[in-house]
Design a protein around this motif. Structure first.
Motif, PDB file in Angstrom:
ATOM      1  N   HIS B  34       0.856  -1.205   0.001  1.00 26.16           N
ATOM      2  CA  HIS B  34      -0.081  -0.039  -0.068  1.00 26.16           C
ATOM      3  C   HIS B  34       0.806   1.135   0.225  1.00 26.16           C
ATOM      4  O   HIS B  34       0.428   2.257  -0.484  1.00 26.16           O
ATOM      5  N   LEU B  35       2.059   1.326   0.661  1.00 24.88           N
ATOM      6  CA  LEU B  35       2.929   2.574   0.672  1.00 24.88           C
ATOM      7  C   LEU B  35       3.718   2.870  -0.354  1.00 24.88           C
ATOM      8  O   LEU B  35       4.145   1.850  -1.345  1.00 24.88           O
ATOM      9  N   ASP B  36       3.941   4.138  -0.621  1.00 27.63           N
ATOM     10  CA  ASP B  36       4.560   4.816  -1.417  1.00 27.63           C
ATOM     11  C   ASP B  36       5.997   4.115  -1.304  1.00 27.63           C
ATOM     12  O   ASP B  36       6.672   4.365  -0.419  1.00 27.63           O
ATOM     13  N   ILE B  39       8.976   5.872   0.825  1.00 30.28           N
ATOM     14  CA  ILE B  39       8.923   6.077   2.220  1.00 30.28           C
ATOM     15  C   ILE B  39       9.030   4.639   2.818  1.00 30.28           C
ATOM     16  O   ILE B  39       8.881   4.410   4.058  1.00 30.28           O
ATOM     17  N   SER B  41      11.268   0.521   2.936  1.00 36.44           N
ATOM     18  CA  SER B  41      12.378  -0.182   2.322  1.00 36.44           C
ATOM     19  C   SER B  41      11.679  -1.470   1.605  1.00 36.44           C
ATOM     20  O   SER B  41      10.414  -1.800   1.555  1.00 36.44           O
ATOM     21  N   GLU B  42      12.536  -2.347   1.175  1.00 38.63           N
ATOM     22  CA  GLU B  42      12.015  -3.432   0.517  1.00 38.63           C
ATOM     23  C   GLU B  42      11.603  -4.464   1.929  1.00 38.63           C
ATOM     24  O   GLU B  42      11.921  -4.108   3.069  1.00 38.63           O
ATOM     25  N   GLN B  60      11.169  -1.142   6.637  1.00 33.75           N
ATOM     26  CA  GLN B  60      11.217   0.171   7.392  1.00 33.75           C
ATOM     27  C   GLN B  60      10.690   1.124   6.587  1.00 33.75           C
ATOM     28  O   GLN B  60      10.198   1.160   5.519  1.00 33.75           O
ATOM     29  N   LEU B  61       9.850   1.984   7.506  1.00 32.81           N
ATOM     30  CA  LEU B  61       9.076   2.799   7.252  1.00 32.81           C
ATOM     31  C   LEU B  61       9.659   4.229   7.517  1.00 32.81           C
ATOM     32  O   LEU B  61       9.996   4.413   9.005  1.00 32.81           O
ATOM     33  N   LEU B  63       9.142   8.335   7.532  1.00 35.21           N
ATOM     34  CA  LEU B  63       8.379   9.302   7.286  1.00 35.21           C
ATOM     35  C   LEU B  63       9.086  10.690   6.888  1.00 35.21           C
ATOM     36  O   LEU B  63      10.455  10.802   7.116  1.00 35.21           O
ATOM     37  N   GLY B  64       8.443  11.549   6.343  1.00 36.10           N
ATOM     38  CA  GLY B  64       9.179  12.923   5.683  1.00 36.10           C
ATOM     39  C   GLY B  64       9.540  13.584   7.357  1.00 36.10           C
ATOM     40  O   GLY B  64       9.371  13.313   8.243  1.00 36.10           O
TER      41      GLY B  64
END
Ligand code: GTP
Ligand code: MG
Lengths: 169, 192
Positions: B34-36, B39, B41-42, B60-61, B63-64
């Motif tokens: 689902h995530l871009d 933002i 990792s594999e 890993q997620l 954020l900005g």
């Protein structure tokens, strides 16, 4: 920051001064060993600093796998009745070798080098570097800033907003 | 938690815990899809031949920037099978927050409880306890027919009143709100 083992829910904070010293040493070690790349990471697998030919996207995955590998081995060492973990892990490939060693309790050093490079030399240089890194960490003055100074309530609010945006909730 | 002042990075570890087949890996797989890609990792999965988790899954997620700081969340799942208890201990090291993924099926109540007690025992060994630890529960597999009511699950499993979610991990229902929930619990604990 003092060199002690951290438990769950505890915080480890690396100062800017320490980061710069460590980065310099990692760079020097990469050059002197001719390694492909070297990653210095926290023992739970958070990359801290790195040098050499590694893709930015691979950093978190390499570090978490090395950390998982190292802690599984440490668990085996303790089952065998060893007081400390094994000193290092070495994996031999067709083209590249991988060397992982702990630096004190809280950090790991991951060295990837081509098979043409002699393991003995890598070990000697790395051992020296680890001793220096250990000294740097040990002698770091204890100006342990509270993470509360780093993160405040406003941060929490902004993070919630950012999360909603990124997760598209 | 690990803070790198020079890079303004905050690294946190979140672990998905729960009995075998409850849907921990499915949670991570949905988040990954689902995530871009900018933002996250594999997704690393260390599986058995039968597609069960052998050691852990990892992603890993990132954020900005927030107030110039870069929060990074390292998401792990543990292997739920009873046999792998030592691996679970290893993965729990340095954990900052837990998502307990329970299996809502009536037949799985016992396994849910055993896994929760196993979690509590492992946390206590590292000097924490569920009572004052940031965690949330996800009652997963709400799409299946023979499931326990939420009230029953709440009274049997949620003895410290953690936030809870009603998930269908394979379809992504409540997967992201569970993730947001646990992250907010973790940050709450730090700033207060
Ligand atoms: N119907 C239904 N099936 C689900 C749901 N979540 C997961 N599953 C299925 O349950 C099985 C196990 O899911 P996993 O995510 O691999 O479970 P796990 O908790 O990681 O299992 P272990 O790695 O062995 O601990 C898979 O076949 C999933 O497709 C759900 O919400 N509804
Ligand atoms: Mg799994």
């Amino acid at each position: 920051m003092s060199e002690k083992q951290l438990g769950n829910g505890q915080q480890l904070i690396l100062s800017e001064e320490l980061y710069l010293k460590i980065s310099k040493l990692v760079e020097k070690l990469t050059t002197s060993t001719g390694a492909e790349y070297i990653v210095f990471c926290e023992v739970n697998g958070y990359p801290v600093t790195h040098f050499g030919d590694i893709k930015e996207v691979d950093l978190p995955t390499i570090s978490s796998l090395a950390a998982g590998n190292f802690s599984a081995t440490a668990q085996m060492a303790s089952m065998l009745g060893e007081n400390d973990s094994f000193k290092y892990l070495f994996h031999e490939g067709e083209e590249q070798n991988l060397y992982i060693s702990n630096v004190g309790f809280n950090f790991l050093l991951i060295v990837v080098f081509r098979v043409e490079v002699a393991l003995g030399m890598v070990r000697i240089y790395t051992k020296k570097a680890i001793a220096s890194l250990g000294e740097i960490l040990e002698n770091a003055n204890q100006e342990e800033k509270e993470s509360k100074e780093f993160l405040d309530l406003e941060f929490k609010t902004l993070l919630s907003e950012e999360l909603s945006r990124s997760l598209k909730l | 938690m690990f803070i790198n002042h020079a890079l303004q990075e905050i690294n946190l570890k979140i672990v998905y815990y729960g009995p075998g087949l409850s849907g921990k890996t499915s949670n991570l797989e949905f988040i990954y899809k689902h995530l871009d890609p900018k933002i996250r990792s594999e997704l690393i999965t260390l599986n058995t031949k039968e597609e069960r988790t052998l050691y852990f899954d990892f992603m890993q997620l990132e954020l900005g920037q927030i107030q110039g700081k870069k929060p990074k969340f390292n998401l792990y799942t543990v292997p739920g099978q009873v046999y792998y208890r030592f691996s679970r201990k290893v993965i729990l090291k340095g954990v900052d927050g837990v998502v307990f993924v329970a299996d809502s099926q009536k037949s799985r109540m016992g396994e849910n409880l055993d896994s929760l007690l196993d979690l509590e025992k492992n946390l206590i060994e590292t000097g924490c306890t569920l009572q004052d630890f940031p965690w949330v529960i996800q009652y997963n597999k709400r799409d299946l027919p023979e499931i326990e009511t939420i009230e029953k699950l709440q009274s049997r499993l949620n003895f410290f009143g953690a936030p809870f979610y009603k998930g269908v991990a394979t379809k992504g229902h409540e997967v992201l709100s569970t993730l947001q929930g646990v992250i907010e619990q973790v940050i709450q604990k730090i700033v207060i």
